[in-house]
Design a protein around this motif. Structure first.
Motif, PDB file in Angstrom:
ATOM      1  N   LEU A  23       0.776  -1.178   0.051  1.00  0.00           N
ATOM      2  CA  LEU A  23      -0.049   0.041   0.087  1.00  0.00           C
ATOM      3  C   LEU A  23       0.976   1.055  -0.015  1.00  0.00           C
ATOM      4  CD1 LEU A  23      -2.631  -0.890   2.712  1.00  0.00           C
ATOM      5  CD2 LEU A  23      -3.016  -0.824   0.078  1.00  0.00           C
ATOM      6  N   THR A  24       0.768   2.085  -1.046  1.00  0.00           N
ATOM      7  CA  THR A  24       1.337   3.482  -0.888  1.00  0.00           C
ATOM      8  C   THR A  24       0.266   4.463  -1.568  1.00  0.00           C
ATOM      9  OG1 THR A  24       1.934   2.951  -3.244  1.00  0.00           O
ATOM     10  CG2 THR A  24       3.576   2.427  -1.558  1.00  0.00           C
ATOM     11  N   PRO A  25       0.534   5.815  -0.997  1.00  0.00           N
ATOM     12  CA  PRO A  25      -0.436   6.456  -1.508  1.00  0.00           C
ATOM     13  C   PRO A  25      -0.095   7.097  -2.672  1.00  0.00           C
ATOM     14  CG  PRO A  25       1.638   7.755  -0.064  1.00  0.00           C
ATOM     15  CD  PRO A  25       1.819   6.167  -0.043  1.00  0.00           C
ATOM     16  N   GLY A  26      -1.274   7.437  -3.494  1.00  0.00           N
ATOM     17  CA  GLY A  26      -1.021   7.796  -4.773  1.00  0.00           C
ATOM     18  C   GLY A  26      -0.241   6.987  -5.708  1.00  0.00           C
ATOM     19  N   SER A  27      -0.551   5.630  -5.728  1.00  0.00           N
ATOM     20  CA  SER A  27       0.195   4.858  -6.560  1.00  0.00           C
ATOM     21  C   SER A  27      -0.023   5.074  -7.976  1.00  0.00           C
ATOM     22  CB  SER A  27      -0.311   3.229  -6.355  1.00  0.00           C
ATOM     23  OG  SER A  27       0.176   3.008  -4.763  1.00  0.00           O
ATOM     24  N   GLU A  57       6.288  14.871  -3.928  1.00  0.00           N
ATOM     25  CA  GLU A  57       5.758  13.626  -3.937  1.00  0.00           C
ATOM     26  C   GLU A  57       6.298  12.900  -2.522  1.00  0.00           C
ATOM     27  OE1 GLU A  57       6.857  11.838  -7.451  1.00  0.00           O
ATOM     28  OE2 GLU A  57       5.430  12.886  -8.561  1.00  0.00           O
ATOM     29  N   ALA A  58       7.784  12.975  -2.436  1.00  0.00           N
ATOM     30  CA  ALA A  58       8.361  12.304  -1.307  1.00  0.00           C
ATOM     31  C   ALA A  58       7.801  12.739   0.125  1.00  0.00           C
ATOM     32  CB  ALA A  58       9.765  12.451  -1.326  1.00  0.00           C
ATOM     33  N   HIS A  59       7.693  14.198   0.139  1.00  0.00           N
ATOM     34  CA  HIS A  59       7.189  14.697   1.479  1.00  0.00           C
ATOM     35  C   HIS A  59       5.658  14.144   1.752  1.00  0.00           C
ATOM     36  CE1 HIS A  59      10.730  16.900   1.297  1.00  0.00           C
ATOM     37  NE2 HIS A  59      10.514  17.200   2.764  1.00  0.00           N
ATOM     38  N   GLU A  60       4.925  14.165   0.586  1.00  0.00           N
ATOM     39  CA  GLU A  60       3.475  13.746   0.659  1.00  0.00           C
ATOM     40  C   GLU A  60       3.469  12.256   1.257  1.00  0.00           C
ATOM     41  OE1 GLU A  60       2.149  14.571  -3.321  1.00  0.00           O
ATOM     42  OE2 GLU A  60       1.722  16.681  -2.684  1.00  0.00           O
ATOM     43  N   GLN A  61       4.466  11.592   0.482  1.00  0.00           N
ATOM     44  CA  GLN A  61       4.274  10.185   1.042  1.00  0.00           C
ATOM     45  C   GLN A  61       4.958  10.176   2.480  1.00  0.00           C
ATOM     46  OE1 GLN A  61       6.935   7.491  -1.145  1.00  0.00           O
ATOM     47  NE2 GLN A  61       5.688   5.746  -0.814  1.00  0.00           N
ATOM     48  N   ALA A  62       5.746  10.660   2.872  1.00  0.00           N
ATOM     49  CA  ALA A  62       6.425  10.720   4.032  1.00  0.00           C
ATOM     50  C   ALA A  62       5.157  11.029   5.220  1.00  0.00           C
ATOM     51  CB  ALA A  62       7.374  11.617   4.634  1.00  0.00           C
ATOM     52  N   LEU A  63       4.347  12.100   4.937  1.00  0.00           N
ATOM     53  CA  LEU A  63       3.199  12.172   5.610  1.00  0.00           C
ATOM     54  C   LEU A  63       2.253  11.292   5.744  1.00  0.00           C
ATOM     55  CD1 LEU A  63       2.798  15.974   4.611  1.00  0.00           C
ATOM     56  CD2 LEU A  63       3.577  15.288   6.816  1.00  0.00           C
ATOM     57  N   TRP A  64       1.908  10.639   4.754  1.00  0.00           N
ATOM     58  CA  TRP A  64       1.011   9.700   4.643  1.00  0.00           C
ATOM     59  C   TRP A  64       1.395   8.299   5.411  1.00  0.00           C
ATOM     60  CZ3 TRP A  64       0.845   4.547   2.954  1.00  0.00           C
ATOM     61  CH2 TRP A  64      -0.533   3.744   2.919  1.00  0.00           C
ATOM     62  N   LEU A  65       2.788   7.806   5.297  1.00  0.00           N
ATOM     63  CA  LEU A  65       3.224   6.981   6.118  1.00  0.00           C
ATOM     64  C   LEU A  65       3.198   7.256   7.451  1.00  0.00           C
ATOM     65  CD1 LEU A  65       6.083   5.829   3.605  1.00  0.00           C
ATOM     66  CD2 LEU A  65       4.072   4.555   4.073  1.00  0.00           C
ATOM     67  N   GLY A  66       3.633   8.593   7.907  1.00  0.00           N
ATOM     68  CA  GLY A  66       3.701   8.885   9.279  1.00  0.00           C
ATOM     69  C   GLY A  66       2.435   8.660   9.999  1.00  0.00           C
ATOM     70  N   ALA A  72      -1.231   2.667  13.385  1.00  0.00           N
ATOM     71  CA  ALA A  72      -1.115   1.366  13.376  1.00  0.00           C
ATOM     72  C   ALA A  72       0.283   0.669  13.806  1.00  0.00           C
ATOM     73  CB  ALA A  72      -1.313   0.777  11.709  1.00  0.00           C
ATOM     74  N   GLY A  73       1.291   1.659  14.165  1.00  0.00           N
ATOM     75  CA  GLY A  73       2.504   1.340  14.614  1.00  0.00           C
ATOM     76  C   GLY A  73       2.533   0.667  15.812  1.00  0.00           C
ATOM     77  N   HIS A  74       3.652   0.094  16.239  1.00  0.00           N
ATOM     78  CA  HIS A  74       3.724  -0.881  17.526  1.00  0.00           C
ATOM     79  C   HIS A  74       4.684  -0.251  18.479  1.00  0.00           C
ATOM     80  CE1 HIS A  74       3.789  -4.281  20.302  1.00  0.00           C
ATOM     81  NE2 HIS A  74       5.170  -4.170  20.100  1.00  0.00           N
ATOM     82  N   LEU A  81       8.202   9.527  16.772  1.00  0.00           N
ATOM     83  CA  LEU A  81       9.026   9.952  16.058  1.00  0.00           C
ATOM     84  C   LEU A  81       8.171  10.377  14.679  1.00  0.00           C
ATOM     85  CD1 LEU A  81      11.770  10.558  14.847  1.00  0.00           C
ATOM     86  CD2 LEU A  81      11.939   8.321  13.853  1.00  0.00           C
ATOM     87  N   ALA A  82       7.181   9.719  14.218  1.00  0.00           N
ATOM     88  CA  ALA A  82       6.447  10.056  13.231  1.00  0.00           C
ATOM     89  C   ALA A  82       5.700  11.098  13.632  1.00  0.00           C
ATOM     90  CB  ALA A  82       5.592   8.705  12.860  1.00  0.00           C
ATOM     91  N   ARG A  83       5.040  11.115  14.764  1.00  0.00           N
ATOM     92  CA  ARG A  83       4.209  12.553  15.308  1.00  0.00           C
ATOM     93  C   ARG A  83       5.132  13.757  15.175  1.00  0.00           C
ATOM     94  NH1 ARG A  83       2.696  10.133  19.561  1.00  0.00           N
ATOM     95  NH2 ARG A  83       0.619   9.148  18.541  1.00  0.00           N
ATOM     96  N   ASP A  84       6.275  13.562  15.886  1.00  0.00           N
ATOM     97  CA  ASP A  84       7.135  14.740  15.843  1.00  0.00           C
ATOM     98  C   ASP A  84       7.656  15.233  14.592  1.00  0.00           C
ATOM     99  OD1 ASP A  84       7.145  14.409  18.513  1.00  0.00           O
ATOM    100  OD2 ASP A  84       8.952  13.555  18.962  1.00  0.00           O
ATOM    101  N   ALA A  85       7.926  14.366  13.676  1.00  0.00           N
ATOM    102  CA  ALA A  85       8.400  14.779  12.242  1.00  0.00           C
ATOM    103  C   ALA A  85       7.225  15.651  11.373  1.00  0.00           C
ATOM    104  CB  ALA A  85       8.945  13.500  11.489  1.00  0.00           C
ATOM    105  N   ALA A  86       6.061  15.388  11.740  1.00  0.00           N
ATOM    106  CA  ALA A  86       5.014  15.595  10.911  1.00  0.00           C
ATOM    107  C   ALA A  86       5.123  17.155  10.676  1.00  0.00           C
ATOM    108  CB  ALA A  86       3.837  15.027  11.221  1.00  0.00           C
TER     109      ALA A  86
END
Length: 103
Positions: A23-27, A57-66, A72-74, A81-86
């Motif tokens: 699954l990737t955003p904007g495939s 595109e890379a930053h949009e994908q990074a936000l989506w993955l974050g 869903a992360g464990h 880290l994902a929350r702080d980076a957003a």
């Protein structure tokens, strides 16, 4: 509460199913994907615009993955880290888009 891990410490790879990993955003179809080779082949201003589009595109994908990591992360550390980076990623995306609008 578990102490936060230093950002230089190794982070264990999250376990994800094969379906989730695909699954990737904007495939997009292969002919629509930009890559570094396409960017490097362009001269001058065309290089700049292609690089900016690739960064957007890379930053949009990074936000989506974050966002996905936060939901869903464990690992609490990775989720933090994902929350702080957003906000930083959003700021960079804003700068890239502003530059694209000016060109």
């Amino acid at each position: 509460m578990k102490p936060r891990r230093s950002r230089t410490e190794a982070v264990p790879e999250p376990s994800r199913s094969r379906a989730e990993a695909k699954l990737t955003p904007g495939s997009r179809p292969p002919h629509r994907r930009r890559n570094l080779g396409d960017v490097l082949d362009r001269p001058g201003r065309r290089f700049d615009r292609a690089w900016l589009r690739l960064q957007a595109e890379a930053h949009e994908q990074a936000l989506w993955l974050g966002r996905r990591e936060v939901r869903a992360g464990h690992s609490r550390w990775v989720k933090d880290l994902a929350r702080d980076a957003a906000p930083v990623v959003r700021h960079h995306l804003h700068l890239v888009r502003a530059e694209l609008d000016d060109r």
